[in-house]
Design a protein around this motif. Sequence first.
Motif, PDB file in Angstrom:
ATOM      1  N   GLY A 132      -9.522   3.661  44.863  1.00  0.00           N
ATOM      2  CA  GLY A 132      -8.815   2.856  43.918  1.00  0.00           C
ATOM      3  C   GLY A 132      -8.057   3.773  42.927  1.00  0.00           C
ATOM      4  N   VAL A 133      -8.753   5.027  42.466  1.00  0.00           N
ATOM      5  CA  VAL A 133      -8.046   5.834  41.482  1.00  0.00           C
ATOM      6  C   VAL A 133      -6.506   6.372  42.608  1.00  0.00           C
ATOM      7  N   VAL A 134      -6.828   6.691  43.664  1.00  0.00           N
ATOM      8  CA  VAL A 134      -5.856   7.281  44.317  1.00  0.00           C
ATOM      9  C   VAL A 134      -4.573   6.425  44.547  1.00  0.00           C
ATOM     10  N   GLN A 135      -4.980   4.978  45.156  1.00  0.00           N
ATOM     11  CA  GLN A 135      -4.020   3.904  45.015  1.00  0.00           C
ATOM     12  C   GLN A 135      -3.313   3.613  43.773  1.00  0.00           C
TER      13      GLN A 135
ATOM     14  N   SER B 240       1.720   5.587  38.419  1.00  0.00           N
ATOM     15  CA  SER B 240       2.263   6.985  38.364  1.00  0.00           C
ATOM     16  C   SER B 240       2.184   7.520  37.011  1.00  0.00           C
ATOM     17  N   ASN B 241       2.212   6.516  35.940  1.00  0.00           N
ATOM     18  CA  ASN B 241       2.217   7.132  34.520  1.00  0.00           C
ATOM     19  C   ASN B 241       1.362   6.333  33.667  1.00  0.00           C
ATOM     20  N   ILE B 242       1.070   6.852  32.505  1.00  0.00           N
ATOM     21  CA  ILE B 242       0.241   6.017  31.448  1.00  0.00           C
ATOM     22  C   ILE B 242       0.959   4.903  31.133  1.00  0.00           C
ATOM     23  N   ASP B 243       2.252   4.908  30.915  1.00  0.00           N
ATOM     24  CA  ASP B 243       2.865   3.782  30.396  1.00  0.00           C
ATOM     25  C   ASP B 243       2.894   2.707  31.266  1.00  0.00           C
ATOM     26  N   GLY B 244       2.855   3.074  32.596  1.00  0.00           N
ATOM     27  CA  GLY B 244       2.951   1.892  33.502  1.00  0.00           C
ATOM     28  C   GLY B 244       1.456   1.073  33.566  1.00  0.00           C
ATOM     29  N   LEU B 245       0.548   2.259  33.291  1.00  0.00           N
ATOM     30  CA  LEU B 245      -0.880   1.498  33.178  1.00  0.00           C
ATOM     31  C   LEU B 245      -0.980   0.962  32.133  1.00  0.00           C
ATOM     32  N   ILE B 246      -0.562   0.865  30.890  1.00  0.00           N
ATOM     33  CA  ILE B 246      -0.909   0.262  29.719  1.00  0.00           C
ATOM     34  C   ILE B 246       0.122  -0.901  29.384  1.00  0.00           C
TER      35      ILE B 246
ATOM     36  N   GLY C 137     -11.623 -11.516  42.279  1.00  0.00           N
ATOM     37  CA  GLY C 137     -10.806 -12.619  41.278  1.00  0.00           C
ATOM     38  C   GLY C 137      -9.628 -11.930  40.988  1.00  0.00           C
ATOM     39  N   VAL C 138      -9.978 -11.055  40.201  1.00  0.00           N
ATOM     40  CA  VAL C 138      -8.943  -9.973  39.441  1.00  0.00           C
ATOM     41  C   VAL C 138      -7.947  -9.643  40.386  1.00  0.00           C
ATOM     42  N   THR C 139      -8.430  -9.130  41.666  1.00  0.00           N
ATOM     43  CA  THR C 139      -7.807  -8.418  42.697  1.00  0.00           C
ATOM     44  C   THR C 139      -6.794  -9.588  43.183  1.00  0.00           C
ATOM     45  N   SER C 140      -7.218 -10.670  43.210  1.00  0.00           N
ATOM     46  CA  SER C 140      -6.409 -11.976  43.806  1.00  0.00           C
ATOM     47  C   SER C 140      -5.068 -11.985  42.908  1.00  0.00           C
ATOM     48  N   PHE C 141      -5.318 -11.817  41.719  1.00  0.00           N
ATOM     49  CA  PHE C 141      -3.872 -11.740  40.939  1.00  0.00           C
ATOM     50  C   PHE C 141      -3.206 -10.395  40.977  1.00  0.00           C
ATOM     51  N   LEU C 142      -3.857  -9.369  40.997  1.00  0.00           N
ATOM     52  CA  LEU C 142      -3.399  -8.152  41.307  1.00  0.00           C
ATOM     53  C   LEU C 142      -2.493  -7.860  42.379  1.00  0.00           C
ATOM     54  N   VAL C 143      -3.070  -8.320  43.559  1.00  0.00           N
ATOM     55  CA  VAL C 143      -1.983  -8.115  44.737  1.00  0.00           C
ATOM     56  C   VAL C 143      -0.842  -8.837  44.962  1.00  0.00           C
ATOM     57  N   GLN C 144      -0.693 -10.031  43.653  1.00  0.00           N
ATOM     58  CA  GLN C 144       0.429 -10.853  43.653  1.00  0.00           C
ATOM     59  C   GLN C 144       1.395 -10.316  42.753  1.00  0.00           C
ATOM     60  N   GLU C 145       0.917  -9.116  42.023  1.00  0.00           N
ATOM     61  CA  GLU C 145       1.879  -8.585  41.052  1.00  0.00           C
ATOM     62  C   GLU C 145       2.523  -7.584  41.360  1.00  0.00           C
ATOM     63  N   PRO C 146       3.722  -7.274  41.431  1.00  0.00           N
ATOM     64  CA  PRO C 146       4.514  -6.159  41.793  1.00  0.00           C
ATOM     65  C   PRO C 146       4.133  -4.789  40.981  1.00  0.00           C
TER      66      PRO C 146
ATOM     67  N   ILE D  60      -5.685  -3.359  36.469  1.00  0.00           N
ATOM     68  CA  ILE D  60      -6.326  -2.282  37.002  1.00  0.00           C
ATOM     69  C   ILE D  60      -7.418  -1.758  35.807  1.00  0.00           C
ATOM     70  N   LEU D  61      -7.070  -1.791  34.757  1.00  0.00           N
ATOM     71  CA  LEU D  61      -7.912  -1.440  33.653  1.00  0.00           C
ATOM     72  C   LEU D  61      -9.164  -2.472  33.672  1.00  0.00           C
ATOM     73  N   ALA D  62      -8.773  -3.752  33.891  1.00  0.00           N
ATOM     74  CA  ALA D  62      -9.766  -4.639  33.920  1.00  0.00           C
ATOM     75  C   ALA D  62     -10.858  -4.371  35.120  1.00  0.00           C
ATOM     76  N   LYS D  63     -10.336  -4.150  36.073  1.00  0.00           N
ATOM     77  CA  LYS D  63     -11.059  -3.953  37.346  1.00  0.00           C
ATOM     78  C   LYS D  63     -11.824  -2.789  37.313  1.00  0.00           C
ATOM     79  N   ILE D  64     -11.667  -1.944  36.363  1.00  0.00           N
ATOM     80  CA  ILE D  64     -12.220  -0.339  35.987  1.00  0.00           C
ATOM     81  C   ILE D  64     -13.365  -0.725  35.349  1.00  0.00           C
ATOM     82  N   GLY D  65     -13.260  -1.737  34.357  1.00  0.00           N
ATOM     83  CA  GLY D  65     -14.305  -2.094  33.435  1.00  0.00           C
ATOM     84  C   GLY D  65     -15.302  -2.718  34.023  1.00  0.00           C
ATOM     85  N   LEU D  66     -14.988  -3.805  35.172  1.00  0.00           N
ATOM     86  CA  LEU D  66     -15.886  -4.590  35.843  1.00  0.00           C
ATOM     87  C   LEU D  66     -16.491  -3.445  36.828  1.00  0.00           C
TER      88      LEU D  66
END
Length: 552
Positions: free
Chosen positions: A350-353, A359-365, A422-431, A373-379
């Motif tokens: 998950g971390v590598v992907q 690729s950057n903090i701005d894209g993560l936040i 369930g979170v992943t189901s939305f994540l895979v739809q999000e570019p 991705i942050l929600a998945k990390i917490g879960l």
Amino acid sequence: MTVDRRRVTTVLVALLFGVFGSLLTSAPASAHAALTASDPANGSVVPDAPNRVTLTFSESVQLIAGKIRVLAPDGSRADQGEPTVSGSEVTIPLRTGGGRGTYLVSYRVTSADSHPVAGTITYSVGAASTPPSADSEADVTVDPVVKALIPVGKYLGYAGLILLVGPVLVLALLWPHRLDRRGPGRLIWTGIGLVVGSTLLGLWLQAPYTLGSGLFDVTVDDIRTVLGSTFGAVMLVRLGVVTAAAFLLRPLLTGPGGGESRLDLALLGVLGVAALATWPLTGHPTASPVAGVSVVIDALHLGAVAVWVGGLVMLLGFLLPRANGRELGAILPIWSRWAMAAVGALIFAGVVQSLIEVSNIDGLINSTYGRMILAKIGLAAVVIGIAAFSRKLVNSRAAEDSPGPLRKIVMAELAIIAVILGVTSFLVQEPPPRTVQAAEVGTSTPSTISETLTSQNMSLQVSVFPAKVGNNSIHLYAYTLDSKPLPVVEWKATASLPAKGIEAIEIPLLRITDFHAIGDIALPQAGEWTFKFTARTTEIDQSNLTMTAKIS
């Protein structure tokens, strides 16, 4: 046996609908390819009709027969011959002698990750006009029934993978010889059926998905085209691998102790790795900037999920209710190590992907993709905590005599995993952010101001680019009132901003052709600028025209 069968049924229903329920209602994943550039540019005005249109995408694409065309202002076909593709660049040859006005380019291609990429752009020759309005909308849509069925097929395949990989591993290496194998066998055959069914459904759906046709508007030629594509080849490999695995599994699933050999188990391991690889090879990892790494990481991710969740189903549905204390004392410590290894692999993958896609903090936040991705990390942190507690319980040997508490912990793990998926189901739809950026570049229209001014003797097409403070280019095209090029002997132009007290600034103009002149001017402030043009066509005839344009 009645109680066990009821318990197993309950577990499977909860897993399939609780874990995958939200997945089945999701739309197909967004394609990674995006139109990044075109020549002529989207929304631009060119002086002469080009002999070709070039479309550039963010990744390599494949053509779909009959799904690229260019319409002239009168609605007729402006393209001729077949378009060609070289990597990420598509070239569309055009008829010569195209008239003035706005042209519509509609395209539908298949991206490297097997998703169709469709859209339209416009460009104008000489002057803008009303774009042609043929049935171009039909070329860029996906049938709603097909759209709904694609995630059904995908995620039933994932469910089959979970019910196949984890149970086979537990049955081959951890199952007590005295226990009957018919229950786990039915589970594994269900997994095989789901994988095969989802693969066949995926092959069928790929045809209308890429073509934009209806579910039952599929011809034999369409299926043959799908089978000849990279997507079809990978799916056929999956069917072959699963079929071969089914034959090798028969001894493992028959009777106490099974009749499997070490060679059979080794071959099953090889086939399992090959099967796992077919999922990333038909999905987004192939479109990654580092496709080789993404394919391996995604296969590792799928394998870890299948081992972990499939093993939890076997533990909750069969081993904890049936195995005695001595057997659990041997099985649970081994399973605990497997689970921790699977969780570690999940975290690593998950971390590598995430690093590849974000690729950057701005894209993560600041992106929806990053926040998911942050929600998945917490879960995942919660699940790791639960798994650590269960490992502590196993090490204390308390679960051997009283498996009830461990059973509750396993159910809690499955519940949290259901939320994660369930979170992943939305994540895979999000570019991911890198795709969004590419799409924004491709869909943005140049900030060109284009106006047509008319007088008694002429029609003047004016283009100002980029219509922003700073250096700007001015293009002037002179036509007769019946849209024929009009030679101009001498050009003059000025720009002023009365609201800010800026007097007329002369624009130096250069004659490019008899009817086309260009100039450059630095506009120092934003506002409503006034442009005045003088076009002398003979020694005694000239036209004076004025326009205002908002400069930002």
